[in-house]
Design a protein around this motif. Structure first.
Motif, PDB file in Angstrom:
ATOM      1  N   GLY A 115       0.699  -1.184   0.000  1.00  0.00           N
ATOM      2  CA  GLY A 115       0.062   0.174   0.005  1.00  0.00           C
ATOM      3  C   GLY A 115       0.845   1.359   0.056  1.00  0.00           C
ATOM      4  O   GLY A 115       0.555   1.975   0.837  1.00  0.00           O
ATOM      5  N   VAL A 116       1.727   1.156  -0.629  1.00  0.00           N
ATOM      6  CA  VAL A 116       2.796   2.338  -0.801  1.00  0.00           C
ATOM      7  C   VAL A 116       3.174   2.715  -2.205  1.00  0.00           C
ATOM      8  O   VAL A 116       2.803   1.969  -2.977  1.00  0.00           O
TER       9      VAL A 116
ATOM     10  N   THR B 113       8.707   4.523  -2.675  1.00  0.00           N
ATOM     11  CA  THR B 113       8.813   4.368  -1.399  1.00  0.00           C
ATOM     12  C   THR B 113       9.648   2.920  -1.077  1.00  0.00           C
ATOM     13  O   THR B 113      10.473   2.641  -0.362  1.00  0.00           O
ATOM     14  N   ALA B 114       8.736   1.923  -1.891  1.00  0.00           N
ATOM     15  CA  ALA B 114       9.117   0.427  -1.744  1.00  0.00           C
ATOM     16  C   ALA B 114      10.935   0.442  -2.470  1.00  0.00           C
ATOM     17  O   ALA B 114      11.535  -0.181  -1.796  1.00  0.00           O
TER      18      ALA B 114
ATOM     19  N   ARG C 137       6.265  -2.436   6.701  1.00  0.00           N
ATOM     20  CA  ARG C 137       5.261  -2.793   5.982  1.00  0.00           C
ATOM     21  C   ARG C 137       5.821  -3.174   4.528  1.00  0.00           C
ATOM     22  O   ARG C 137       5.503  -4.457   3.884  1.00  0.00           O
ATOM     23  N   VAL C 138       6.804  -2.515   4.114  1.00  0.00           N
ATOM     24  CA  VAL C 138       7.278  -2.818   2.705  1.00  0.00           C
ATOM     25  C   VAL C 138       8.054  -4.139   2.830  1.00  0.00           C
ATOM     26  O   VAL C 138       8.229  -5.121   2.090  1.00  0.00           O
ATOM     27  N   ARG C 139       8.955  -4.347   3.950  1.00  0.00           N
ATOM     28  CA  ARG C 139       9.898  -5.328   4.095  1.00  0.00           C
ATOM     29  C   ARG C 139       8.809  -6.637   4.189  1.00  0.00           C
ATOM     30  O   ARG C 139       9.156  -7.775   3.870  1.00  0.00           O
ATOM     31  N   LYS C 140       7.873  -6.535   5.163  1.00  0.00           N
ATOM     32  CA  LYS C 140       6.887  -7.615   5.282  1.00  0.00           C
ATOM     33  C   LYS C 140       6.266  -8.100   4.107  1.00  0.00           C
ATOM     34  O   LYS C 140       6.333  -9.147   3.728  1.00  0.00           O
TER      35      LYS C 140
END
Length: 344
Positions: free
Chosen positions: A14-15, A19-20, A38-41
């Protein structure tokens, strides 16, 4: 089994893709802890494997900034470049300059070259076209790819999607100039419009004409020309030859879309035996450094050109781990000088 893409990770988290990229490719410009987790997960859940080339670009800081301008001989661009250079020196950065001479292919080549040399940031200065072209599509795609990998981008002129921008209020400035000249008592106008395919020229011409129409006035002529001194000379020559402009007391005020063209127009008028402002009055736009010493002093719209360059440079030096690009509008100030003075 095909590899998971960065875009898929970004959507899962959701980014934005930018950003990712900053999180997964090791950029020093990463977002807050919550977004990072959130990104790493999401990457772990999808089995994403980072791209080595993308990581290299994201992690490296070369200290280089690519600056792309249309014409460095034009004081409009050189003043902006000076502002860029001033801030670059303060931050121990080096500026690489490319001058396109209005060649669309050269602009794209400059951008791709700067990216291949791993410039930390890009600044593009100049007007966009009035119609979207294949060149513009390719350039936007290249800038987006660079930005998504962690590169910083700012434009000076018209805003571009997804990047920072410094936007002079061309239409409003031109309208304010026309209003001021009508307020001085001018009633007959001609407009040297610049290139009809450039948005800057069209916006300024529109601002002039809309303001005049509010007073029930229409330009007696509108003549296009290149955004150069010679372009202004040639456009004024056509005005004189084709529309019968001749010597006469307070006969005509020329609204010219930039100062460089206005200087060329005044040279043409002198060549034809006409005096400024006694026979013809002339107004420009930009307030480039050379007009302060021109005789007669040129009426114009003053843009803070050097400060515009400084602003763009500060933008690309600032962490841009955010969803929305920044846009700063720049107002011009009308400077009434001797070139439009009416005789009492």
């Amino acid at each position: 089994m095909r590899p998971v893409t960065l875009l898929e990770v970004a959507r899962h988290a959701g980014v934005s893709q930018a950003t990712a990229s900053r999180v997964l490719n090791g950029s020093p410009r990463i977002p807050g802890a919550g977004l990072t987790e959130r990104v790493r997960k999401a990457a772990a859940e999808l089995g994403y494997v980072p791209n080595a080339q993308a990581q290299a670009l994201a992690r490296s800081l070369t200290g280089l900034v690519g600056l792309v301008v249309r014409d460095i001989a034009d004081p409009y661009f050189s003043s902006i470049a000076r502002g860029v250079q001033h801030v670059a020196r303060e931050h121990d950065r080096q500026v690489l300059l490319s001058c396109t001479e209005g060649d669309l292919g050269a602009e794209l080549e400059a951008v791709t070259s700067f990216i291949s040399h791993r410039a930390d940031a890009l600044i593009l200065v100049g007007s966009q076209l009035t119609r979207r072209s294949e060149h513009d599509r390719l350039l936007s795609s290249e800038l987006k790819r660079y930005h998504d990998l962690g590169g910083q981008v700012a434009v000076i002129g018209q805003a571009r999607p997804g990047v920072d921008s410094v936007v002079p209020e061309n239409r409003a400035g031109a309208a304010a100039l026309a209003e001021a000249l009508v307020g001085q008592g001018h009633r007959r106008f001609a407009v040297l419009t610049g290139p009809v395919e450039l948005r800057t020229a069209v916006d300024r011409t529109t601002g002039f004409t809309e303001a005049l129409r509010r007073h029930g006035l229409e330009p007696v002529a509108m003549v296009p020309g290149e955004f150069t001194r010679d372009g202004g000379f040639d456009a004024c020559r056509r005005l004189v030859d084709e529309f019968g402009l001749a010597r006469g007391r307070n006969g005509m005020c020329l609204l010219v879309v930039n100062d460089v063209m206005a200087i060329g127009a005044m040279a043409c008028l002198r060549d034809r035996g006409m005096r400024v402002p006694q026979d013809v009055q002339v107004a420009g736009f930009d307030d480039i450094v050379t007009v302060k010493d021109h005789v007669p002093a040129l009426t114009t719209v003053c843009l803070p050109l050097e400060e515009m360059g400084k602003t763009a440079m500060r933008m690309v030096l600032t962490d841009t781990a955010r969803r929305r690009p920044r846009s700063m509008t720049v107002r011009g100030e009308v400077m009434l000088r001797d070139s439009t003075r009416l005789r009492s």
